[in-house]
Design a protein around this motif. Structure first.
Motif, PDB file in Angstrom:
ATOM      1  N   MET A   1       0.433  -1.641   0.192  1.00 15.94           N
ATOM      2  CA  MET A   1      -0.083   0.456   0.361  1.00 15.94           C
ATOM      3  C   MET A   1       0.993   1.406   0.214  1.00 15.94           C
ATOM      4  O   MET A   1       2.086   1.298   0.371  1.00 15.94           O
ATOM      5  CB  MET A   1      -0.789  -0.054   1.130  1.00 15.94           C
ATOM      6  N   LYS A   2       0.655   1.735  -0.933  1.00 15.98           N
ATOM      7  CA  LYS A   2       1.381   3.800  -1.297  1.00 15.98           C
ATOM      8  C   LYS A   2       0.873   4.645   0.300  1.00 15.98           C
ATOM      9  O   LYS A   2      -0.097   4.645   0.291  1.00 15.98           O
ATOM     10  CB  LYS A   2       1.302   3.921  -2.296  1.00 15.98           C
ATOM     11  N   ASN A   3       1.815   5.084   0.974  1.00 16.33           N
ATOM     12  CA  ASN A   3       1.380   6.760   1.522  1.00 16.33           C
ATOM     13  C   ASN A   3       0.398   7.417   0.911  1.00 16.33           C
ATOM     14  O   ASN A   3       1.268   7.716  -0.755  1.00 16.33           O
ATOM     15  CB  ASN A   3       2.864   7.146   2.574  1.00 16.33           C
ATOM     16  N   VAL A   4      -0.147   9.032   1.111  1.00 19.94           N
ATOM     17  CA  VAL A   4      -0.871   9.342   0.941  1.00 19.94           C
ATOM     18  C   VAL A   4      -0.202  10.083   1.385  1.00 19.94           C
ATOM     19  O   VAL A   4      -0.619  10.572   3.044  1.00 19.94           O
ATOM     20  CB  VAL A   4      -1.988   9.588   1.282  1.00 19.94           C
ATOM     21  N   VAL A   5       0.435  11.487   1.152  1.00 21.04           N
ATOM     22  CA  VAL A   5       0.839  12.891   1.342  1.00 21.04           C
ATOM     23  C   VAL A   5       0.053  13.922   1.571  1.00 21.04           C
ATOM     24  O   VAL A   5      -0.900  13.753   0.533  1.00 21.04           O
ATOM     25  CB  VAL A   5       2.221  13.010   0.524  1.00 21.04           C
ATOM     26  N   LEU A   6       0.132  14.196   2.610  1.00 20.56           N
ATOM     27  CA  LEU A   6      -0.925  14.385   3.381  1.00 20.56           C
ATOM     28  C   LEU A   6      -0.331  16.268   2.509  1.00 20.56           C
ATOM     29  O   LEU A   6       0.388  16.651   2.035  1.00 20.56           O
ATOM     30  CB  LEU A   6      -0.795  15.813   4.531  1.00 20.56           C
ATOM     31  N   SER A   7      -1.330  16.834   1.809  1.00 19.76           N
ATOM     32  CA  SER A   7      -0.413  18.002   0.577  1.00 19.76           C
ATOM     33  C   SER A   7      -1.353  19.014   0.845  1.00 19.76           C
ATOM     34  O   SER A   7      -2.628  19.313   2.115  1.00 19.76           O
ATOM     35  CB  SER A   7      -1.660  17.403  -0.804  1.00 19.76           C
ATOM     36  N   ILE A   8      -1.068  20.089   0.025  1.00 18.11           N
ATOM     37  CA  ILE A   8      -1.882  21.699   0.313  1.00 18.11           C
ATOM     38  C   ILE A   8      -3.303  21.809   1.075  1.00 18.11           C
ATOM     39  O   ILE A   8      -4.250  21.011   0.599  1.00 18.11           O
ATOM     40  CB  ILE A   8      -1.758  22.652  -1.381  1.00 18.11           C
ATOM     41  N   GLY A   9      -3.362  22.855   1.977  1.00 18.94           N
ATOM     42  CA  GLY A   9      -5.172  22.468   2.398  1.00 18.94           C
ATOM     43  C   GLY A   9      -5.178  21.981   3.420  1.00 18.94           C
ATOM     44  O   GLY A   9      -6.494  22.165   4.306  1.00 18.94           O
ATOM     45  N   SER A  10      -4.568  20.708   3.638  1.00 25.44           N
ATOM     46  CA  SER A  10      -4.825  20.018   5.082  1.00 25.44           C
ATOM     47  C   SER A  10      -4.117  20.117   6.107  1.00 25.44           C
ATOM     48  O   SER A  10      -3.202  20.967   6.225  1.00 25.44           O
ATOM     49  CB  SER A  10      -3.343  18.532   4.520  1.00 25.44           C
ATOM     50  N   ALA A  11      -4.951  20.330   7.208  1.00 21.45           N
ATOM     51  CA  ALA A  11      -4.029  20.666   8.843  1.00 21.45           C
ATOM     52  C   ALA A  11      -2.755  19.977   8.592  1.00 21.45           C
ATOM     53  O   ALA A  11      -3.293  18.891   8.392  1.00 21.45           O
ATOM     54  CB  ALA A  11      -5.030  20.360   9.727  1.00 21.45           C
ATOM     55  N   PHE A  12      -1.733  20.431   9.535  1.00 21.03           N
ATOM     56  CA  PHE A  12      -0.705  19.310  10.155  1.00 21.03           C
ATOM     57  C   PHE A  12      -1.174  19.032  11.296  1.00 21.03           C
ATOM     58  O   PHE A  12      -1.862  19.182  11.493  1.00 21.03           O
ATOM     59  CB  PHE A  12       0.411  20.670  10.269  1.00 21.03           C
ATOM     60  N   PRO A  13      -0.626  18.052  11.645  1.00 18.87           N
ATOM     61  CA  PRO A  13      -1.084  16.770  12.543  1.00 18.87           C
ATOM     62  C   PRO A  13      -0.372  17.154  13.848  1.00 18.87           C
ATOM     63  O   PRO A  13       0.904  17.824  13.562  1.00 18.87           O
ATOM     64  CB  PRO A  13      -0.332  15.511  12.013  1.00 18.87           C
ATOM     65  N   GLU A  14      -1.122  17.523  14.729  1.00 17.68           N
ATOM     66  CA  GLU A  14      -0.614  17.182  16.036  1.00 17.68           C
ATOM     67  C   GLU A  14       0.494  16.742  15.989  1.00 17.68           C
ATOM     68  O   GLU A  14       0.921  14.971  15.664  1.00 17.68           O
ATOM     69  CB  GLU A  14      -1.375  17.283  16.953  1.00 17.68           C
ATOM     70  N   PHE A  15       1.501  17.409  17.394  1.00 11.81           N
ATOM     71  CA  PHE A  15       2.854  16.522  17.688  1.00 11.81           C
ATOM     72  C   PHE A  15       3.622  16.713  19.179  1.00 11.81           C
ATOM     73  O   PHE A  15       3.241  17.838  19.105  1.00 11.81           O
ATOM     74  CB  PHE A  15       3.880  16.285  16.801  1.00 11.81           C
ATOM     75  N   ASN A  16       3.642  15.657  19.461  1.00  8.97           N
ATOM     76  CA  ASN A  16       4.716  16.024  20.831  1.00  8.97           C
ATOM     77  C   ASN A  16       5.854  15.119  20.903  1.00  8.97           C
ATOM     78  O   ASN A  16       5.661  14.566  20.810  1.00  8.97           O
ATOM     79  CB  ASN A  16       3.769  16.211  22.323  1.00  8.97           C
ATOM     80  N   LYS A  17       7.193  15.578  20.321  1.00  6.72           N
ATOM     81  CA  LYS A  17       8.317  14.539  20.185  1.00  6.72           C
ATOM     82  C   LYS A  17       9.723  15.282  20.689  1.00  6.72           C
ATOM     83  O   LYS A  17       9.134  16.470  21.266  1.00  6.72           O
ATOM     84  CB  LYS A  17       8.807  14.704  19.052  1.00  6.72           C
ATOM     85  N   LYS A  18      10.413  15.025  21.043  1.00  2.00           N
ATOM     86  CA  LYS A  18      12.174  15.115  21.586  1.00  2.00           C
ATOM     87  C   LYS A  18      12.222  15.972  20.230  1.00  2.00           C
ATOM     88  O   LYS A  18      12.232  14.983  19.224  1.00  2.00           O
ATOM     89  CB  LYS A  18      12.316  13.854  21.996  1.00  2.00           C
ATOM     90  N   ALA A  19      13.204  16.879  20.818  1.00  2.00           N
ATOM     91  CA  ALA A  19      13.981  17.595  19.686  1.00  2.00           C
ATOM     92  C   ALA A  19      15.772  17.394  20.578  1.00  2.00           C
ATOM     93  O   ALA A  19      15.036  18.082  21.501  1.00  2.00           O
ATOM     94  CB  ALA A  19      12.989  18.664  19.109  1.00  2.00           C
ATOM     95  N   VAL A  20      16.377  17.974  19.348  1.00  2.00           N
ATOM     96  CA  VAL A  20      17.318  17.868  20.193  1.00  2.00           C
ATOM     97  C   VAL A  20      17.981  19.647  20.058  1.00  2.00           C
ATOM     98  O   VAL A  20      18.046  19.631  18.566  1.00  2.00           O
ATOM     99  CB  VAL A  20      18.605  16.810  19.485  1.00  2.00           C
ATOM    100  N   VAL A  21      18.098  20.798  21.098  1.00  2.00           N
ATOM    101  CA  VAL A  21      18.215  22.050  20.780  1.00  2.00           C
ATOM    102  C   VAL A  21      20.031  21.736  21.347  1.00  2.00           C
ATOM    103  O   VAL A  21      20.292  23.257  20.879  1.00  2.00           O
ATOM    104  CB  VAL A  21      17.339  22.974  21.407  1.00  2.00           C
ATOM    105  N   SER A  22      20.965  21.057  21.861  1.00  2.00           N
ATOM    106  CA  SER A  22      22.254  21.971  22.556  1.00  2.00           C
ATOM    107  C   SER A  22      23.555  20.932  21.823  1.00  2.00           C
ATOM    108  O   SER A  22      22.500  19.473  21.888  1.00  2.00           O
ATOM    109  CB  SER A  22      21.568  22.440  23.642  1.00  2.00           C
ATOM    110  N   ILE A  23      24.157  21.109  22.019  1.00  2.00           N
ATOM    111  CA  ILE A  23      25.180  19.932  22.118  1.00  2.00           C
ATOM    112  C   ILE A  23      26.087  19.801  23.518  1.00  2.00           C
ATOM    113  O   ILE A  23      26.897  19.604  24.284  1.00  2.00           O
ATOM    114  CB  ILE A  23      26.485  19.416  21.078  1.00  2.00           C
TER     115      ILE A  23
END
Length: 184
Positions: A1-23
């Protein structure tokens, strides 16, 4: 099954993720949520790369970093992302000369849930495609670009499109910031 890419006009999904902001030891990680970005009232530019410790990816990440102030000047939050963990991101930043002083967060989508929701998860290796999303302050996707895993993107084109979208006017082919827009 192929992915369907979210496109123009779609709401960006909510997220809460870890991010690296410094070393800097003890200050490497930050919990980044989409709610925080939406509450800023700014545009968001999120670009994805397939894997850390590769060859094309650091050239793009470094180029986005070189233009960080350009995104700031446009009231846009810049975020880099991949499906690698925050620990791999941190190790890569410490290891790679061009990544040590990044000014934007490296989002870790370890669960691959955000890449999957966006429709950019490659089916065989389950890594993110080289994708870029421009999202307006209301959380609506206004531009998407996808590249083959082997081809790096053009950061100046991302800025050009952001400039055009921010005019909220008709912009002709090859339009550049400061040029006249079209009157319908």
């Amino acid at each position: 099954m192929k992915n369907v890419v979210l496109s123009i006009g779609s709401a960006f999904p909510e997220f809460n993720k870890k991010a690296v902001v410094s070393i800097e030891k003890g200050k490497e990680f930050y919990d980044l949520s989409y709610e925080e970005i939406k509450n800023s009232g700014k545009w968001m530019v999120m670009f994805w790369w397939p894997k850390d410790f590769t060859f094309v990816c650091p050239t793009e990440i470094a180029e986005f970093n070189n233009h960080f102030q350009d995104f700031e000047d446009r009231e846009a939050v810049l975020i880099g992302a991949s499906t690698d963990s925050e620990f791999v991101h941190a190790a890569w930043r410490r290891d790679h000369e061009d990544l040590r002083n990044l000014k934007f967060p490296m989002l870790a989508d370890t669960s691959k849930s955000l890449a999957n929701e966006l429709g950019i998860l490659e089916t065989e290796e389950k890594i993110a495609y080289r994708a870029t999303f421009i999202v307006d302050p209301q959380g609506i996707i206004r531009w998407v670009s996808l590249y083959d895993l082997n081809v790096g993107r053009n950061v100046k084109e991302v800025l050009r499109v952001l400039d055009a979208l921010q005019t909220d006017e008709l912009c002709p082919c090859n339009w550049q910031k400061g040029e006249a827009t079209l009157v319908a």
